[in-house]
Every structure is written in C-alpha cells, then in structure tokens.
Design a protein around this motif. Structure first.
Motif, mmCIF file in Angstrom:
data_model
loop_
_atom_site.group_PDB
_atom_site.id
_atom_site.type_symbol
_atom_site.label_atom_id
_atom_site.label_comp_id
_atom_site.label_asym_id
_atom_site.label_seq_id
_atom_site.Cartn_x
_atom_site.Cartn_y
_atom_site.Cartn_z
ATOM 1 N N PRO A 171 75.721 -5.575 9.713
ATOM 2 C CA PRO A 171 74.989 -6.387 10.697
ATOM 3 C C PRO A 171 75.470 -7.836 10.701
ATOM 4 N N ALA A 172 75.610 -8.384 11.908
ATOM 5 C CA ALA A 172 76.045 -9.780 12.048
ATOM 6 C C ALA A 172 74.896 -10.725 11.720
ATOM 7 N N ILE A 173 75.220 -11.790 11.006
ATOM 8 C CA ILE A 173 74.228 -12.803 10.672
ATOM 9 C C ILE A 173 73.888 -13.610 11.920
ATOM 10 N N LEU A 174 72.619 -13.893 12.105
ATOM 11 C CA LEU A 174 72.157 -14.695 13.242
ATOM 12 C C LEU A 174 72.369 -16.178 12.939
ATOM 13 N N ASP A 175 73.038 -16.859 13.810
ATOM 14 C CA ASP A 175 73.309 -18.288 13.615
ATOM 15 C C ASP A 175 72.133 -19.088 14.161
ATOM 16 N N ASP A 176 71.023 -19.059 13.397
ATOM 17 C CA ASP A 176 69.803 -19.714 13.862
ATOM 18 C C ASP A 176 69.044 -20.230 12.644
ATOM 19 N N PRO A 177 69.092 -21.531 12.384
ATOM 20 C CA PRO A 177 68.423 -22.083 11.191
ATOM 21 C C PRO A 177 66.910 -21.940 11.228
ATOM 22 N N ARG A 178 66.349 -21.635 12.401
ATOM 23 C CA ARG A 178 64.897 -21.471 12.479
ATOM 24 C C ARG A 178 64.431 -20.235 11.723
ATOM 25 N N LEU A 179 65.286 -19.204 11.628
ATOM 26 C CA LEU A 179 64.854 -17.943 11.019
ATOM 27 C C LEU A 179 64.541 -18.093 9.530
ATOM 28 N N PRO A 180 65.417 -18.666 8.688
ATOM 29 C CA PRO A 180 65.031 -18.866 7.277
ATOM 30 C C PRO A 180 63.787 -19.731 7.111
ATOM 31 N N ALA A 181 63.636 -20.744 7.968
ATOM 32 C CA ALA A 181 62.451 -21.596 7.879
ATOM 33 C C ALA A 181 61.192 -20.816 8.259
ATOM 34 N N TYR A 182 61.307 -19.991 9.291
ATOM 35 C CA TYR A 182 60.191 -19.127 9.715
ATOM 36 C C TYR A 182 59.821 -18.174 8.575
ATOM 37 N N ALA A 183 60.835 -17.561 7.938
ATOM 38 C CA ALA A 183 60.582 -16.611 6.853
ATOM 39 C C ALA A 183 59.881 -17.287 5.682
ATOM 40 N N ALA A 184 60.291 -18.494 5.350
ATOM 41 C CA ALA A 184 59.654 -19.225 4.245
ATOM 42 C C ALA A 184 58.195 -19.522 4.568
ATOM 43 N N GLN A 185 57.912 -19.912 5.810
ATOM 44 C CA GLN A 185 56.529 -20.193 6.202
ATOM 45 C C GLN A 185 55.713 -18.905 6.227
ATOM 46 N N TRP A 186 56.327 -17.824 6.697
ATOM 47 C CA TRP A 186 55.630 -16.534 6.740
ATOM 48 C C TRP A 186 55.225 -16.113 5.321
ATOM 49 N N ARG A 187 56.122 -16.241 4.371
ATOM 50 C CA ARG A 187 55.792 -15.884 2.983
ATOM 51 C C ARG A 187 54.637 -16.736 2.456
ATOM 52 N N GLN A 188 54.689 -18.024 2.751
ATOM 53 C CA GLN A 188 53.638 -18.920 2.278
ATOM 54 C C GLN A 188 52.289 -18.513 2.846
ATOM 55 N N ARG A 189 52.264 -18.210 4.130
ATOM 56 C CA ARG A 189 50.999 -17.830 4.771
ATOM 57 C C ARG A 189 50.532 -16.449 4.302
ATOM 58 N N ALA A 190 51.470 -15.523 4.097
ATOM 59 C CA ALA A 190 51.104 -14.189 3.614
ATOM 60 C C ALA A 190 50.510 -14.275 2.205
ATOM 61 N N ASN A 191 51.130 -15.063 1.339
ATOM 62 C CA ASN A 191 50.608 -15.224 -0.018
ATOM 63 C C ASN A 191 49.254 -15.909 -0.028
ATOM 64 N N ALA A 192 49.041 -16.814 0.930
ATOM 65 C CA ALA A 192 47.767 -17.544 0.998
ATOM 66 C C ALA A 192 46.606 -16.606 1.368
ATOM 67 N N ARG A 193 46.920 -15.460 1.944
ATOM 68 C CA ARG A 193 45.879 -14.508 2.334
ATOM 69 C C ARG A 193 45.367 -13.681 1.165
ATOM 70 N N ARG A 194 46.086 -13.693 0.043
ATOM 71 C CA ARG A 194 45.652 -12.927 -1.126
ATOM 72 C C ARG A 194 44.398 -13.547 -1.727
ATOM 73 N N PRO A 195 43.428 -12.734 -2.099
ATOM 74 C CA PRO A 195 42.211 -13.277 -2.715
ATOM 75 C C PRO A 195 42.540 -14.020 -4.002
ATOM 76 N N ARG A 196 41.865 -15.092 -4.211
ATOM 77 C CA ARG A 196 42.073 -15.906 -5.430
ATOM 78 C C ARG A 196 41.072 -15.513 -6.503
#
Length: 460
Positions: free
Chosen positions: A435-460
C-alpha cells in the motif's frame, strides 16, 4: 488436478472450498451458520451443518479430485461428545452465562499466563463452557468422552479418530498455557484430562474419510482427513510456509487478530486485548484480539463503499471521529463496551460513514501493532478489499514494511497447505500489494488525537 477440501467454520458462515495444492482457491460454496435459541441454550445445529457438508462434498467432488480434507475454525467453539455423537449441543460463544458461573469461573481461571487471554464476553472460552456444562448438565458431562475444539470435532466426525490440537486450544480456550506449551493448571485441578484426547499436529492424517461418508458424497475411498487448525494460526502458517519471518500478521473479519512471531510481551502481566496463540509447532505467538468486524458494521451503518480520499479529506479536516466501542467487546479500551459514538461536525452525515468505518478499523489495527515492533506487517482478510485500509495503516507505520495480501482466503490457503507440510521442500509463492503511504501530515495528527480521546473514555 489434485485438490484439498477445506471446511472453514466461522461464527457467521460455513464454507467448503476446493483448493489447489499450492493454496489457490478453486471453487467455494457457503451457507449461513445460524444460531438457534434454547433449550438448552443458544447453539449451532451441527447435524444440519454435517448434512450440508456431505451434500457439498458431493457437489465439489464431482469437479475436483480431492486427496485430503482439512478443517479450520475460530477459537471459541467447543463440542462435548460421547462415542456416538453429541453429548450436548455446541454452545454459541456469544451466549450469556449464568452469573454464578461467571463468578465461579473468575475465581478458578488462573493467572493471565495460564489463560493466555483476557476474560472475554459470553461463553468465549472453552474452559468456561465446560464449567457451565459440568454444573448445569452433570450427567451428560460425566458420561462424555471428550470436549473437542470444533475443528477437531469435524475431523473426528469425518475420520472417526479423536485428537487434540495445539493451535485450537491455544486460541483463548484457557485449557492450554501457550507461553509454556503445556496444559493449563485448571485442566488438572478440574480433572478434565479425561476429556482431552492425545495431541496430534494440525497436519497429521487422522485416517481416511469414513466409508459411509465417502459413499454418501460419491467420493473415492482413502481421502485423508487431517487433524485441522485454528483459523488465524492457519493464516499465519501460510506466511511461514512462504518463508517469511519477523512478522505480524493481521487477519481481519469478524475479529481483528494480530499475531506475531517475535516475542516481547510479558505474559505475567495482563494487558488490554493481549493474548497468546500458538503456531503449528506449538511455539507461542503473542497477539491482540479485537472484534473489529462488528465495529466496522456499526460505524458504516447502511453506507456502501468503496472508501474515498475525498471523503477522508473531509473527515480529517473536520476531525470527525468514531470512538470505541460500539459492541460488547471492549478489547483495547476496557470499560467502553456499548458506548461507541461518532463525534464531530460530520457525525450526522451518512455519506461519510463507509470511509469513516475504514479509517476507524485502520486505527484499531494501528493500536494492535503496538504489540511488538516486527519488521514486516501483513494485512489479510476482508478489510484489505478496500485499498484505503492498507494505505492508512502503512502511513501510520512508515518504519515497517506493510504488505496487503491479494488473497481474501488466507486461512483457507494456510489450512490447505497443511496437506503438503511434510513433503514441501521450497517456500510457497505469495501475491502481495504494497500500500502507498498517504502524503498527508493531518493523518498522524488525527490518529494521535483519536488515541487520546479513545483512552480518555476508559473508566478511571
């Protein structure tokens, strides 16, 4: 041309595939694998499936010269049998168990190293099924001869020979301690050894197809019946047979199953979604297990593919996200089951849903790849059919060689290759895309934010 008949029993569908000796599927027939309500509990009708199997061995056998039959299937199916057949119906692994069984099992299941997987939903573990059968139907349990993982159930039905098999029991059964390559201590503690036949390799010939089945299917005498294999381990074996190593293979379908041949996780420490499978030689394979197919379906809704770069652009611009988990399995993010949500400016737009679903499952896959840093990543199965899935994963893992298999039947090909395991002298051929890599710097930034928000949903 000689062919292998692969009987692939999935949770949703059952398939019979004529496969060339090199692993190429030649012809496929399939049927739904329905779940029937109790009594005594939600179950699969194995007699119905057996009739379908024999009928379709006749259909395919009229066009292909079968020399072997091999069974494969998911890791949460087990069957209590006596000498004549079923002692109890096969439990649907999504069947909720009585609270008292859940509580008792949690007390006796043992350490994470012994189990090799988290405590999962419903009746997902063969050991937990056995406890329920022992408590709920003591006479049937006491009179049973064996408890067989379902690939080995079908091998027994076809050959008349019972055997256990390591890849099937290492797949979250809690009956096999895969890190130490031995039975789990629970087996001895519960005195269940009597229900576990002697082990044989996945590629072992148990015997010929029973004469009555050969006659009913119009097949020649002497067709070999192999012991059979867990479906994800079969898929992994395919790449081992091709000579690949230092790899993580990501199988996609109802489940995202990422398994690796590189050690790394400490199995004394339980981690979300971590599991330990085994390859055909019994070597431990660290893995991650997430019910990605159900998540994909929940996010896409009624939308149809394919995913598009134009829609991806809109999603990244708006930061619209699907956040886990929509189903009962909360895998990577414990405590988030049934709380999945779509958030952002485009959340109500049905036109983005298919592309969003592809992006979401690629992000789940990226989390699975945190398991170990292997050099090679092989993407396989249903998700690979949409090119955007592989491109997102490759973009998020630029330091790895990411390959996407062109063959949608990886586990089937691997199962068929077992028939030549002992005779093979050269690696088998594989067909990949990179698969060809997407030349879009927004994608890694989006993924990092998605992980942060997904982890924030876990009960503390």
């Amino acid at each position: 041309m000689k062919a292998v008949a692969v009987f692939d029993v999935g949770k949703t569908n059952v398939k019979l595939i004529a496969v060339a000796p090199d692993g190429r599927p030649l012809e496929t027939v399939s049927t739904p694998n329905p779940v029937f309500p109790g009594p005594p509990y939600s179950h699969h009708d194995l007699d119905l499936i057996e009739t379908w199997l024999i009928d379709n061995l006749r259909t395919l056998g009229a066009r292909h010269d079968f020399e072997a039959i091999v069974t494969c299937g998911h890791g949460s199916g087990g069957v209590l049998v006596n000498d004549d057949g079923l002692a109890m119906p096969m439990i649907d692994y999504e069947q909720p168990l009585p609270p008292e069984i859940v509580a008792e099992y949690a007390e006796i299941a043992g350490s994470f190293r012994e189990r090799g997987s988290p405590l999962m939903l419903g009746a997902a573990h063969l050991a937990r099924q056995m406890l329920w059968l022992e408590r709920g139907w003591p006479e049937a349990f006491a009179g049973a001869r064996a408890y067989l993982a379902h690939p080995q159930y079908w091998s027994w039905r076809l050959s008349g020979v019972m055997a256990s098999e390591v890849t099937s029991l290492a797949a979250q059964s809690h009956l096999w301690c895969a890190p130490d390559a031995r039975p789990a201590r629970l087996v001895a503690e519960k005195e269940w050894q009597r229900l576990m036949p002697q082990f044989a390799p996945a590629w072992a010939t148990l015997g010929p197809l029973k004469p009555e089945f050969a006659a009913a299917a119009g097949l020649k005498r002497g067709i070999r019946v192999l012991n059979g294999i867990h479906d994800s381990s079969a898929n992994f074996y395919r790449y081992q047979a091709a000579g690949l190593d230092d790899m993580t293979v990501v199988s996609t379908g109802t489940w995202i199953v990422a398994i690796s041949d590189r050690q790394g996780p400490d199995f004394a420490v339980e981690q979300p979604a971590l599991c330990c499978n085994a390859d055909v030689l019994g070597q431990p394979l660290p893995g991650i297990l997430v019910m990605g197919g159900r998540e994909f379906t929940a996010v896409k809704g009624e939308a149809e593919g394919p995913a598009s770069l134009e829609v991806l652009d809109r999603i990244l611009d708006s930061r619209t996200m699907a956040l886990p988990f929509f189903g009962t399995d909360d895998g990577l993010f414990p405590g988030t089951a049934r709380s999945g949500t779509i958030e952002g400016p485009l959340a109500a737009d049905p036109a983005i849903r298919f592309t969003l679903a592809v992006l979401y499952t690629a992000l789940l896959t990226d989390c699975c790849l945190d398991l170990v840093e292997t050099a090679n990543v092989v993407l396989d199965g249903n998700f690979v059919r949409d090119p955007l899935y592989g491109r997102v994963v490759a973009t998020l893992r630029p330091d790895r060689t990411v390959l996407a298999s062109r063959d949608a039947y990886g586990s089937v090909a691997g199962a068929a290759l077992l028939s030549s395991h002992e005779a093979r002298t050269t690696p088998v051929a594989l067909d990949f895309d990179r698969p060809a890599i997407l030349d879009d710097p927004r994608l890694p930034a989006y993924a990092a934010q998605w992980r942060q928000r997904a982890n924030a949903r876990r009960p503390r």
